[in-house]
Design a protein around this motif. Sequence first.
Motif, PDB file in Angstrom:
ATOM      1  N   ARG A  97       0.831  -1.204   0.000  1.00 42.11           N
ATOM      2  CA  ARG A  97       0.000   0.000   0.000  1.00 42.11           C
ATOM      3  C   ARG A  97       0.872   1.263   0.000  1.00 42.11           C
ATOM      4  O   ARG A  97       0.633   2.207  -0.755  1.00 42.11           O
ATOM      5  CB  ARG A  97      -0.880  -0.037   1.244  1.00 42.11           C
ATOM      6  N   GLU A  98       1.897   1.255   0.848  1.00 44.82           N
ATOM      7  CA  GLU A  98       2.788   2.418   0.920  1.00 44.82           C
ATOM      8  C   GLU A  98       3.570   2.598  -0.382  1.00 44.82           C
ATOM      9  O   GLU A  98       3.804   3.722  -0.831  1.00 44.82           O
ATOM     10  CB  GLU A  98       3.762   2.272   2.086  1.00 44.82           C
ATOM     11  N   SER A 104       1.342   8.237  -5.809  1.00 45.07           N
ATOM     12  CA  SER A 104       0.348   9.301  -5.708  1.00 45.07           C
ATOM     13  C   SER A 104       0.918  10.537  -5.022  1.00 45.07           C
ATOM     14  O   SER A 104       0.613  11.664  -5.368  1.00 45.07           O
ATOM     15  CB  SER A 104      -0.860   8.771  -4.929  1.00 45.07           C
ATOM     16  N   MET A 105       1.800  10.300  -4.053  1.00 45.77           N
ATOM     17  CA  MET A 105       2.346  11.392  -3.244  1.00 45.77           C
ATOM     18  C   MET A 105       3.158  12.387  -4.066  1.00 45.77           C
ATOM     19  O   MET A 105       3.112  13.579  -3.848  1.00 45.77           O
ATOM     20  CB  MET A 105       3.247  10.790  -2.155  1.00 45.77           C
ATOM     21  N   VAL A 114       0.211  12.482   2.917  1.00 51.99           N
ATOM     22  CA  VAL A 114       0.452  11.059   3.120  1.00 51.99           C
ATOM     23  C   VAL A 114      -0.874  10.318   3.242  1.00 51.99           C
ATOM     24  O   VAL A 114      -1.094   9.283   2.602  1.00 51.99           O
ATOM     25  CB  VAL A 114       1.315  10.834   4.387  1.00 51.99           C
ATOM     26  N   ALA A 115      -1.786  10.881   4.037  1.00 55.55           N
ATOM     27  CA  ALA A 115      -3.071  10.197   4.268  1.00 55.55           C
ATOM     28  C   ALA A 115      -3.869  10.076   2.961  1.00 55.55           C
ATOM     29  O   ALA A 115      -4.387   8.998   2.637  1.00 55.55           O
ATOM     30  CB  ALA A 115      -3.878  10.953   5.315  1.00 55.55           C
TER      31      ALA A 115
ATOM     32  N   ARG C 194       6.896  11.035   9.526  1.00 59.27           N
ATOM     33  CA  ARG C 194       5.510  10.999   9.096  1.00 59.27           C
ATOM     34  C   ARG C 194       5.244  11.780   7.820  1.00 59.27           C
ATOM     35  O   ARG C 194       4.143  11.755   7.300  1.00 59.27           O
ATOM     36  CB  ARG C 194       4.638  11.652  10.175  1.00 59.27           C
ATOM     37  N   SER C 195       6.207  12.535   7.383  1.00 62.48           N
ATOM     38  CA  SER C 195       5.933  13.479   6.292  1.00 62.48           C
ATOM     39  C   SER C 195       6.217  12.865   4.923  1.00 62.48           C
ATOM     40  O   SER C 195       6.798  11.784   4.816  1.00 62.48           O
ATOM     41  CB  SER C 195       6.810  14.713   6.462  1.00 62.48           C
TER      42      SER C 195
END
Lengths: 252, 294, 341
Positions: A97-98, A104-105, A114-115, C194-195
């Motif tokens: 998934r990551e 996409s990021m 990120v979300a 987290r970034s």
Amino acid sequence: MTTLLETDGLTRRFGGLDAVSDVSVTVEQNSVVGFIGPNGAGKTTFINVVTGFLKPSAGRVVFDGNDVTGNRPWDVARAGVSRTFQIAKPFRDLTVRENVALGSMFGPGNSRSVAASLTDADEVLERVGLSERAEARPGELPIADTKRLELAKALAMKPRLLLLDEVMAGLRPAEIDNSIDLIRSLQKDGLTIVVIEHVMKAILAVSDKVIVLHEGKRLAEGPPKEIASDDRVIEAYLGERYAKRVKEGGDA
Amino acid sequence: MEQFLQATINGLLQGGLYALVGVGFSLVWGVIHVVNIAHGAFVILGAYVAWKLDGAFGIDPLLGLVVAAVLLFVIGYAVQRGVINLVINAPIWMTLLLTFGLELLLVNGLILIFTGDYRSIATSYASGGLSFGDVRIPYGRLLAFGLAVLLTGLLAMFMSRSKTGQAINATGMDRVTARLMGINARHIYALTFAISAALAGAAGTMVGIVGTFNPVDAGVFTLRSFVIAVLGGLGNMWGALAGGIVLGLVEAWSGQYLSGTLIHAIGFGVLILVLIVRPTGLLGRPYSEARAET
Amino acid sequence: MAESAARSTRIPQPSSPAGWILVGLGAAGFAYLLYAPVLLLESFLRTLGGVFMFATLALAWNIIGGFAGYASFGNVVFFGLGGYTVATLMAKAGWTFWPALVVAGAVGVLFAVLMGLPILRLRGHYFAIATLSVAEGMREIVVNMPSLTGGGAGITIPAVGLEATTSYPGNTGFYYFFLILLLVALAVTWRVSRSRFGYSLRAIHQDEDSAAALGINTTRAKVAAFALSGLLTALTGAIYAFQQVTIYPNRLFSIEFTVLMVVMAVIGGTGTIFGPVVGAVGLQFLSEYLRQNYLELHTVLFGAIIILAVIFLPNGIVESARELRSTKRIRFLDNVKANRL
């Protein structure tokens, strides 16, 4: 039809060898173009030059009317060109998934959080049929899923042009049929796709236009049916096979 | 002019010694893909072996050199086979840390045993020399230079002519294929490391004959080895010789104009420049992974 | 086989339960640490300050080494530059400490960018060797500029009497300086992990070509990571220099500092938030214990510990503890199984 990608006299030399030699091609908007040719024909080098991983020795690359010759890979990617690698290069310590979320990021135009990227990833995984393996690590996947992951990463970028480098090699016939269906449905959604394969059958089935590379040069270009019966193409392939057979016979 | 000539000769001779220090380091880096930070400690260990044999038993340093080389060979084989081979595929900082730990162990062990005092190996012949006008060539340094060229030549011949040498080369280029061809990679790696350590031991003895040494110098020899290996191209024997001589000359010449330790900075400057501009080294065996190695 | 190979370099998830437990413990510990100067002996405060300092250094290394995977073996160059910036400005130009500290940070960033642009193109050992050489070369330059840096004889910051531009903060003062800097470093690491920036660094770590193909400007991300690492390291060096009052190039640019940063990050766990802190605390106290009990042998033992840690605990304490919780055992030999020849 408008042209999305155009190369003009594209050449890449390694030492004295022209891996890609004076290749001029056009890829029309929303078409599927197949590149075929025996090993060492320069297919992957061609992709590497177009996507900025290699600097061209000569020639130009124009994408969507803009000259992108010699641009860095990330600039080409953010302009809307995404690619897969012949040898899959997943991020092995991130989940599936990551891996997809990364596309996409940083993909073209989107500065997604990120979300939001992780949500995007779920959609893409659904589309390529990898949802069930979302939390797995790439190393745990069988080869067909690894190829799907590679494709999912590229798709998550929401590209305009997709360059697929041998995503069907090593797959079983049923899996190849799946890939062909997927490519067709992506085309229906408006994507422009360049498919590079060593195997002719899949290419002929899916392409609007086929370009044959041989020893770095453009040997032939045309609709699949014409290419399949082109004498020069048959010779290039048969020549290789013939040589191969002789070699195998000699070794045995 | 004579001053310049003297500096050139000094640099050339010193460079030969540097080459002997660096050639084994380059071999290990090129073949095993390990940057052996303990290499300088091996050099110093070799110096202490010959020094002790001379001081305690009156054994001639040239015989001591052979003993030091053999002893280091055994130690090197054991270290690679018993320790480094265990984590050979781990990320690079792991092997860097591992050999750094080894360096700490050796250097501080040597300080405990021999103290940090400067030592030198006295010989009857090293102090003499040839004179041409004002230009002087000390025998000891000439001997070190000759030995360096001889050993480098022998090593180069061994690598290209002997079956074992070719096995080492093959393993360095592609370990997987080499194993498929029936080469015992564990043994070949250990052997390569052992040869490297033996050369370091021999170099250490010569360092002791032509000058002074103490355990803390180990780091300087390791750093010089970096420069030599990168200048010469990894795993390239003649390249290491050329790299050593270039470093010796650069140090000697810049010593004419620059003060004290700034010479070292020049060495590092050259190294960084070569890494950036021409990562395959001066003689350029094309180790193209300089920018693709992971 | 493939699974254990993956584990050896696996980067744990930032939101793991172990992380949160540590956050809770950290909050309680933090309250204690704030009052510690009232409760503890001055000498122990100094030791604690040293632990904080090394934890910060290890966290700073972790950004470029652990996240981006570029094993810098020359991070001490930022430490030394930060220290010498502060010392020179205070001793030669009569500056007070705080503006000098700001300049030290800026010098760290600037040098990281200038050095990073050419050197971050190198990979693997070549990057390690190049950074190490820059640090060693910089030390020689500092030694050879005595009019500015005091050369090998060192430089002394005026810390007492009329000459002092900023009054010497003492053990308690430096304890707080190092504590605050550590908290800043932790916050930065937490934020990075987290970034999108953190994700881009992980992607670069694992496959740089693939990262570039996804639109990540790898050059910019790497240089930014190096600059962040350089900033934190330079600030640490600046405070350290003031604490020491007199500094010497051989100490401020000592390769041992670099190695300690790497060892602490590795032993604690590279690419994690708390790993480098755990590594620094563990190693500093161990080192202190060895120094007090085996004065002569302590460096030899330290070398042996590094070797053993690399072989048996390469995933770091944090990751191994996590493994212990989920599988009820630590497989010390997994690393050897995965990476041996």
